[in-house]
Enzyme design. Structure first.
Site, mmCIF file in Angstrom:
data_model
loop_
_atom_site.group_PDB
_atom_site.id
_atom_site.type_symbol
_atom_site.label_atom_id
_atom_site.label_comp_id
_atom_site.label_asym_id
_atom_site.label_seq_id
_atom_site.Cartn_x
_atom_site.Cartn_y
_atom_site.Cartn_z
ATOM 1 N N CYS B 8 0.852 -1.192 0.000
ATOM 2 C CA CYS B 8 0.000 0.000 0.000
ATOM 3 C C CYS B 8 0.877 1.228 0.000
ATOM 4 O O CYS B 8 2.079 1.130 -0.232
ATOM 5 C CB CYS B 8 -1.011 0.000 1.138
ATOM 6 S SG CYS B 8 -0.320 0.245 2.762
ATOM 7 N N ALA B 9 0.316 2.395 0.241
ATOM 8 C CA ALA B 9 1.087 3.620 0.076
ATOM 9 C C ALA B 9 2.220 3.715 1.090
ATOM 10 O O ALA B 9 3.353 3.990 0.744
ATOM 11 C CB ALA B 9 0.176 4.834 0.172
#
Lengths: 443, 106
Positions: B8-9
């Site tokens: 994810c980020a």
């Protein structure tokens, strides 16, 4: 409506994908990440240097002697004051790496070009030029935008040479380290000659170096835009707007505007370092990195703690009872993916307005609180974005900043509640008939 | 052992999901290793990967990651957003194991 917005979503996803896969954007976004450990640890020393208590300086001087701050200044001067140098290397590094070229040589090359393009002297108090220095004014906040440009241009030329095979050929069996060192020769020749020529031309026309010129014509206006009331509100809106489509808005918007809000924080710090007091409307910028990280995105983008509190106190449906339970702790640390995707917020027309307007309200309140002088403007001292709100406010700006955060959080709870109750009632009705077909233990 | 990667980020929210997937894996005696990290660190990863799952918030990277990893026979997929939101470790693990199984069969 649903069909239209899902079409729009697909298109938006496509554009975002295209945009974020641009090498320059990757380099900017991921390159700035490398400045984080430097500035966060630098912040600890900076906070010790400037504790917001009256008589603190005298107190410290009483214990450690009159020069107590000097070693602390060494650390802050080696972190915040060289962030442009760190950025220029990091951005060029990521760019080369994304192009599958040898990254370290590229990073050094970008640094060299940057130094060619900044002033090589400073003026002392009498106005005499003193050489033998790398001016920290340009190696830090004021050089940020120029650092991005120099890094991207250098890295592109470097990668271009690599793609075209413009490198000195080595016989087989030469160690890779040696090959890498030689592979940078031709791009080094090109870019350094280019910097040399640019230095001459820019100096002849503008009487300053390229980096000073970029600061005047580009960075100052950009900082001005970001620092306006509208700029602050737009930033808050866009972060939520993208999240509503399921796209990591904070990452996307922050990747673009982060270097500017960081420059705003550093500009404020320069005022503090000069021994002056920050006053909004005079010498302080309002929309700093801290506003972006620790106010607008409190408890996660959208300030979704309002939903979590609603769920914990009032949820009737199993789904939202469970959601409230599992999103509370991450929410305290400003992580809210469970809410965004679990509620969901994404593509949920009912939640669009509260989810975008609560952060906009937060931006407005934070902006006004700073503008009227209630909340202090922030310098370079930063806390990680995962620091729980109220604590982050207290560390950054004392009780006043913490109070502003408390007011915003309370308003968020109130605004979200009716929307949450509607969602909950629907989920409750739905659950009567729901059968979860994939919840068995059969792997 | 199957090596499942979640991206994810910032590697924060996926790491919460990893915890839950690990618990399910242990309960069912599945021999898997599950790791979460930020998207920009994926290129630094060395070692065999059996499956890559993307958080829905960076779903726009799917094509890019697929282009890089599918030719190597590594299945790539975006996690179902409601499973992701509810941190449903069981469903996501099931899906990952199914992806690995399918890719090994083909």
């Amino acid at each position: 409506m649903a069909g239209n917005s899902s079409n729009f979503n697909t298109n938006l996803q496509k554009y975002v994908a295209k945009f974020t896969s641009l090498k320059g954007v990757i380099a900017l976004k991921d390159g700035i990440v490398y400045t984080m450990p430097v500035s966060l640890i630098g912040s600890i020393f900076l906070m010790i240097r400037f504790m917001p208590f009256t008589g603190y300086d005298e107190f410290m001087a009483g214990i450690f002697g009159p020069n107590w701050a000097e070693p602390l200044n060494q650390v802050t001067g080696a972190t915040f004051d060289i962030l442009a140098l760190v950025s220029v290397m990091a951005i060029a590094y990521v760019y080369a790496k994304a192009s599958k070229a040898e990254p370290l040589s590229c990073a050094f090359l970008a640094l060299v070009n940057f130094i060619i393009l900044i002033p090589a002297y400073i003026n002392d108090a009498a106005g005499t030029a003193v050489g033998g220095v790398i001016p920290k004014a340009w190696a830090g906040g004021q050089g940020m935008i120029a650092a991005i440009i120099v890094a991207l241009v250098t890295a592109e030329i470097y990668c271009f040479c690599n793609r075209k095979g413009l490198r000195i050929k080595m016989p087989d069996g030469v160690p890779e380290g040696v090959i890498n060192a030689f592979s940078a020769l031709i791009p080094a020749l090109f870019t350094m000659t280019l910097s040399f020529i640019i230095y001459i031309i820019v100096k002849a026309i503008t009487q300053v170096t390229l980096i000073e010129w970029i600061y005047q014509v580009l960075q100052v206006p950009l900082q001005g835009l970001s620092d306006s009331f509208i700029g602050c509100i737009l930033m808050a809106f866009l972060i939520s707007f993208f999240w509503w489509f399921g796209i990591h808005g904070a990452n996307l918007v922050g990747g673009i505007i982060g270097s500017i809000t960081l420059a705003n924080s550093l500009a404020n710090q320069a005022v503090i370092d000069a021994g002056e007091t920050l006053v909004a409307g005079q010498n302080a910028l309002i929309v700093t990195d801290q506003i972006r990280n620790n106010f607008i995105a409190m408890t996660g983008s959208g300030i979704s703690i309002g939903i979590v509190v609603g769920a914990i106190l009032f949820a009737k449906s199993k789904q939202y009872k469970e959601l409230g339970r599992l999103s509370l702790v991450p929410g305290l640390f400003n992580i809210n993916e469970p809410i965004v995707f679990g509620m969901p917020i994404v593509m949920n027309t009912r939640m669009f307005w509260p989810f975008t307007l609560v952060p906009v309200m937060c931006a407005a309140i934070s902006y006004i609180a700073t503008a009227v002088g209630f909340m202090p403007a922030f310098g370079a001292a930063a806390v990680p974005w995962t620091t729980p709100p109220i604590i982050s406010g207290f560390l950054l700006g004392g009780w006043r900043a913490a109070l502003v955060q408390i007011i915003i959080l309370a308003l968020a709870c109130v605004i979200y509640l009716p929307f949450f109750k509607q969602m909950d009632a629907e989920a409750f009705a739905r659950e009567a008939a729901a059968v979860d077909e994939d919840d068995d233990d059969d792997f | 052992m199957d090596n499942i990667i979640l991206i994810c980020a910032a590697g924060m929210s996926t790491s919460m999901l990893v915890k839950r997937m690990e618990a399910v894996a242990k309960e069912h005696n599945k021999d898997v290793k599950i790791t979460a990290f930020p998207q920009h660190e994926l290129t630094n990863y060395v070692g065999d990967i059996d499956c890559i799952l993307l958080g829905p918030q960076i779903g726009y990277l799917e094509e890019e990651v697929k282009r890089e990893y599918e030719p190597k026979g590594i299945p790539v997929e975006v996690i179902n957003s409601s499973d992701y939101g509810m941190l449903d470790g069981k469903k996501v693990l099931k899906r990952a194991l199914k992806m690995i199984k399918e890719s090994k069969e083909s």
